[in-house]
Design a protein around this motif. Structure first.
Motif, PDB file in Angstrom:
ATOM      1  N   THR A   1      -9.538   6.630  42.451  1.00  0.00           N
ATOM      2  CA  THR A   1      -8.593   7.714  42.186  1.00  0.00           C
ATOM      3  C   THR A   1      -7.835   7.378  40.916  1.00  0.00           C
ATOM      4  O   THR A   1      -7.357   6.256  40.751  1.00  0.00           O
ATOM      5  CB  THR A   1      -7.604   7.915  43.350  1.00  0.00           C
TER       6      THR A   1
ATOM      7  N   PHE B   1     -16.835   3.640  35.625  1.00  0.00           N
ATOM      8  CA  PHE B   1     -15.762   4.617  35.744  1.00  0.00           C
ATOM      9  C   PHE B   1     -14.439   4.027  35.264  1.00  0.00           C
ATOM     10  O   PHE B   1     -14.280   2.803  35.174  1.00  0.00           O
ATOM     11  CB  PHE B   1     -15.626   5.135  37.181  1.00  0.00           C
TER      12      PHE B   1
ATOM     13  N   TYR C   1     -13.285   9.449  34.247  1.00  0.00           N
ATOM     14  CA  TYR C   1     -14.654   9.929  34.405  1.00  0.00           C
ATOM     15  C   TYR C   1     -15.505   8.842  35.054  1.00  0.00           C
ATOM     16  O   TYR C   1     -15.111   7.683  35.170  1.00  0.00           O
ATOM     17  CB  TYR C   1     -15.260  10.309  33.054  1.00  0.00           C
TER      18      TYR C   1
ATOM     19  N   ILE D   1     -21.183  14.913  39.442  1.00  0.00           N
ATOM     20  CA  ILE D   1     -21.420  13.800  38.526  1.00  0.00           C
ATOM     21  C   ILE D   1     -22.912  13.547  38.389  1.00  0.00           C
ATOM     22  O   ILE D   1     -23.427  13.407  37.291  1.00  0.00           O
ATOM     23  CB  ILE D   1     -20.704  12.527  39.003  1.00  0.00           C
TER      24      ILE D   1
ATOM     25  N   TYR E   1     -10.383  17.205  42.321  1.00  0.00           N
ATOM     26  CA  TYR E   1      -9.106  17.265  41.618  1.00  0.00           C
ATOM     27  C   TYR E   1      -8.003  17.738  42.566  1.00  0.00           C
ATOM     28  O   TYR E   1      -8.160  18.740  43.271  1.00  0.00           O
ATOM     29  CB  TYR E   1      -9.190  18.230  40.433  1.00  0.00           C
TER      30      TYR E   1
ATOM     31  N   LYS F   1     -14.839   7.356  49.241  1.00  0.00           N
ATOM     32  CA  LYS F   1     -14.054   7.465  48.010  1.00  0.00           C
ATOM     33  C   LYS F   1     -14.235   6.188  47.196  1.00  0.00           C
ATOM     34  O   LYS F   1     -14.046   5.088  47.706  1.00  0.00           O
ATOM     35  CB  LYS F   1     -12.582   7.693  48.299  1.00  0.00           C
TER      36      LYS F   1
ATOM     37  N   CYS G   1      -7.601  12.727  39.766  1.00  0.00           N
ATOM     38  CA  CYS G   1      -9.042  12.895  39.913  1.00  0.00           C
ATOM     39  C   CYS G   1      -9.585  11.747  40.770  1.00  0.00           C
ATOM     40  O   CYS G   1      -9.333  10.579  40.475  1.00  0.00           O
ATOM     41  CB  CYS G   1      -9.734  12.901  38.543  1.00  0.00           C
ATOM     42  N   SER G   2     -10.321  12.090  41.811  1.00  0.00           N
ATOM     43  CA  SER G   2     -10.946  11.087  42.674  1.00  0.00           C
ATOM     44  C   SER G   2     -12.458  11.235  42.597  1.00  0.00           C
ATOM     45  O   SER G   2     -12.981  12.360  42.526  1.00  0.00           O
ATOM     46  CB  SER G   2     -10.486  11.235  44.123  1.00  0.00           C
ATOM     47  N   HIS G   3     -13.159  10.099  42.611  1.00  0.00           N
ATOM     48  CA  HIS G   3     -14.617  10.095  42.594  1.00  0.00           C
ATOM     49  C   HIS G   3     -15.138   9.708  43.976  1.00  0.00           C
ATOM     50  O   HIS G   3     -14.638   8.767  44.599  1.00  0.00           O
ATOM     51  CB  HIS G   3     -15.139   9.107  41.553  1.00  0.00           C
TER      52      HIS G   3
ATOM     53  N   TYR H   1     -22.966  11.968  43.658  1.00  0.00           N
ATOM     54  CA  TYR H   1     -21.612  11.616  43.235  1.00  0.00           C
ATOM     55  C   TYR H   1     -20.900  12.879  42.765  1.00  0.00           C
ATOM     56  O   TYR H   1     -21.496  13.736  42.105  1.00  0.00           O
ATOM     57  CB  TYR H   1     -21.660  10.593  42.093  1.00  0.00           C
ATOM     58  N   TYR H   2     -19.613  12.978  43.101  1.00  0.00           N
ATOM     59  CA  TYR H   2     -18.850  14.152  42.684  1.00  0.00           C
ATOM     60  C   TYR H   2     -17.387  13.781  42.480  1.00  0.00           C
ATOM     61  O   TYR H   2     -16.924  12.711  42.898  1.00  0.00           O
ATOM     62  CB  TYR H   2     -18.981  15.283  43.705  1.00  0.00           C
ATOM     63  N   SER H   3     -16.665  14.687  41.820  1.00  0.00           N
ATOM     64  CA  SER H   3     -15.236  14.488  41.571  1.00  0.00           C
ATOM     65  C   SER H   3     -14.437  15.556  42.304  1.00  0.00           C
ATOM     66  O   SER H   3     -14.914  16.678  42.515  1.00  0.00           O
ATOM     67  CB  SER H   3     -14.926  14.567  40.066  1.00  0.00           C
TER      68      SER H   3
END
Length: 619
Positions: A318, A335, A324, A282, A296, A315, A301-303, A292-294
């Motif tokens: 979710t 988000f 996004y 991200i 799957y 976390k 999808c969780s950030h 920051y990342y996602s």
């Protein structure tokens, strides 16, 4: 989001627009007060079409429709236009043109001459319809090419010959001041066939100061070094790097390869894995202390956010695969959380959080069948407001201003205005017009001409990206004009009154100590005389009647800031890198004591890429 879902969502939005068009148009017409007023409108494509018509005649190509893609250069003084004729099953005719924002002094950068089905080349955009990546100085941009249809393609670059396969994607860098174009990395690669894929999400990204760039070749990370025209592979990946990103300081690179990693930008050393569950980057926090990342998993999808100092992972949310996250101008996070039932989207929430993922607040929620429109939310450049398809929300959640923006809208660089599209009935059809409103939704004004044509903004921008509609200084806007049957397309520049004119400061952005620095100050390529020049905030002189100034007493290596200012013009500034006496002789030889010639056409200059293109297209 897959193509089928995108098309479905667009159809839904179109239906919403038709249902609400009468009431929306009437409400818009009642509001007439706005501080933005249109000064004039010119056609950019009418200028570039003259040259594309000539190219088509030279190539014995007859066309009745061509597409246009465009972008501003970093200071907003010029427009880059990609003109394409791409008939199905036939060779393309593509050309890149570069011209002033007032439509003067067009130049051809590159064109696909002598394209055939046996030797085919296309100039392309990435998945977000970006045709170029500009460096911060505005003197170089990267563009994209693709070899299609050909099973074996011979590329000739300089004195070397390479063989590649169909579908090869390549990146070139255009040097605006030197009128030259080079292919990335070819000089270092013994076989061009290793370019069998390039990541199309972040296939090329300049570092923050615009000197070097990173790109992914065949799953490996390469640093492209601008000044010595070479490429340095820093990550040799076994499983394949899917994407990579500079930090804000430009000294580290984050990348995804079976997890999240960071590495030193120069050598690939200091390699560190921060997370094992990362699927998508991200971004970096503004202070480069977090990433920051996602992730799957199981259709969700969780950030996450990871702290670099202790590798602590938190976390944040979710939701569904369509959710996004974007980073705001002040570092806060925006988000969405969406809920699906039996494959149907039933609700979506828009949330805001602090930079570390704490203090989460819901800004908006939509439980209707059009909940997906919340996913179109974007930050104001000031970070004080957030726009969605149906409203503009104060970022602190205190107030919500209702205005139907639809799914295509664009913030002014100042954050004071927002542009959007509205459908108007024209007989039994609809014509789209472009409007501008204040940041609170008031003062709605139509800025596109009031005729029977349709006008549109640029679309398909990724979340958090900079708008390509407004010029960087906010004085102009690019819009498209189409006939109601979409049989024609024209690119227009709308100029607004009340803005200072653009001023461009040009000089070679690197030198050695005690070398002359030749400075040129122009506005739409016209010299600006009596512009005040400062070095690191200290006045050093003014430009002459030719808009020129020469300075030769810089004896301190390092990065310096040169600025130009004059009443009635926007201030302009660029960094100058000064190397010491130990600067390599190879780089010394490349430094000229003369001002680069910025005139002429790139298509008339013999450079390595012309041999390369000739090898592909058979010229």
């Amino acid at each position: 989001m897959n193509r089928t879902l995108k098309i479905s969502l667009l159809i839904m939005l179109f239906l919403v627009s038709i249902i609400g068009v009468a009431g929306t148009s009437a409400a818009l017409e009642e509001q007439t007060v706005n501080s933005l007023e249109v000064s004039d409108i010119i056609s950019i494509s009418n200028v570039t079409d003259i040259y594309f018509d000539e190219l088509a005649r030279d190539e014995n190509v007859s066309y009745n429709y061509r597409s246009l893609l465009e972008c501003w250069n970093p200071d907003g003084s010029k427009v880059l236009v990609l003109t394409r004729y791409a008939p199905l099953g036939e060779p393309e005719l593509d050309a890149l043109y570069f011209l002033n924002a007032d439509g003067t002094e067009p130049r051809e950068i590159i064109a696909t001459r002598n394209n055939t089905m046996e030797r085919s080349l296309e100039l392309t955009a990435n998945e977000h319809f970006e045709i170029a990546r500009w460096n911060s100085a505005g003197d170089h941009f990267a563009f994209y090419g693709n070899v299609v249809n050909v099973s074996d393609t011979m590329m000739v670059v300089g004195d070397d010959t390479f063989i590649g396969a169909a579908g090869v994607s390549v990146v070139g860098i255009a040097d605006i001041n030197r009128n030259s174009v080079e292919v990335i990395g070819v000089r270092n690669l013994s076989n061009i066939s290793i370019w069998n894929w390039i990541d199309h999400e972040r296939e090329f990204e300049w570092e923050p100061n615009g000197t070097d760039a990173i790109m992914i070749l065949n799953g490996d990370i390469w640093v492209v070094q601008k000044y010595d025209s070479s490429s340095n592979q820093i990550i040799d990946s076994e499983k394949g790097v899917s994407e990579c990103m500079w930090n804000h300081k430009g000294d580290q690179i984050a990348f995804v390869e079976d997890g999240l990693w960071t590495t030193d930008r120069y050598t690939g050393d200091d390699l560190k894995q921060l997370a094992s569950n990362a699927d998508r980057l991200i971004g970096w926090s503004l202070d480069d202390s977090m990433i920051y990342y996602s992730s799957y998993e199981d259709e969700s999808c969780s950030h996450f956010v990871v702290q670099l100092n202790d590798s602590k992972i938190t976390k944040i949310s979710t939701g569904s695969l369509s959710d996004y996250m974007s980073i705001g101008p002040d570092g806060r996070l925006l988000f969405t959380n969406s809920t699906y039932q039996d494959g149907k989207l039933i609700s979506s929430c828009l949330n805001i959080a602090d930079a570390d993922g704490t203090h989460i607040n819901i800004l908006d929620e939509n439980a209707s069948e059009y909940a997906y429109l919340i996913s179109k939310a974007s930050w104001s450049p000031k970070g004080d407001k957030i726009a969605t398809a149906f409203n503009i929300i104060d970022a602190n959640g205190s107030e919500k201003h209702e205005i139907v923006l639809g799914d295509t809208f664009s913030w002014h660089p100042s954050g004071d205005y927002i542009a959007f599209e509205v459908d108007h009935p024209v007989g039994d059809m609809y014509a789209t017009k472009v409007y501008v409103a204040n940041s609170d939704g008031s003062g709605v004004t139509q800025v596109s001409p009031d005729d029977n044509y349709s006008y549109s903004l640029n679309d398909w921008l990724p979340h958090g990206s900079v708008s390509n509609d407004w010029s960087p200084d906010g004085s102009r806007m690019l819009i498209k004009r189409n006939g109601l049957n979409h049989s024609s397309e024209e690119l227009l520049v709308v100029r607004f009154s009340g803005f200072d004119e653009i001023m461009s400061l040009d000089f070679k952005d690197y030198t050695t100590v005690r070398k002359d620095v030749h400075i040129s100050v122009t506005s739409m390529s016209q010299p600006v005389q009596h512009a005040l020049i400062t070095l690191d905030g200290r006045e050093i002189g003014v430009t002459d009647e030719n808009g020129s100034f020469t300075y030769y007493i810089i004896d301190e290596p390092g990065t310096h800031m040169l600025n130009a200012s004059k009443e009635g013009y926007l201030d302009s500034g660029k960094e100058l890198t000064v190397y010491g006496d130990a600067y390599s002789s190879v780089k010394d030889d490349e430094i000229s004591d003369q001002v680069d010639d910025t005139g002429g056409s790139m298509s008339t200059i013999l450079t390595p890429i012309w041999d390369w293109l000739n090898g592909i297209t058979g010229n």
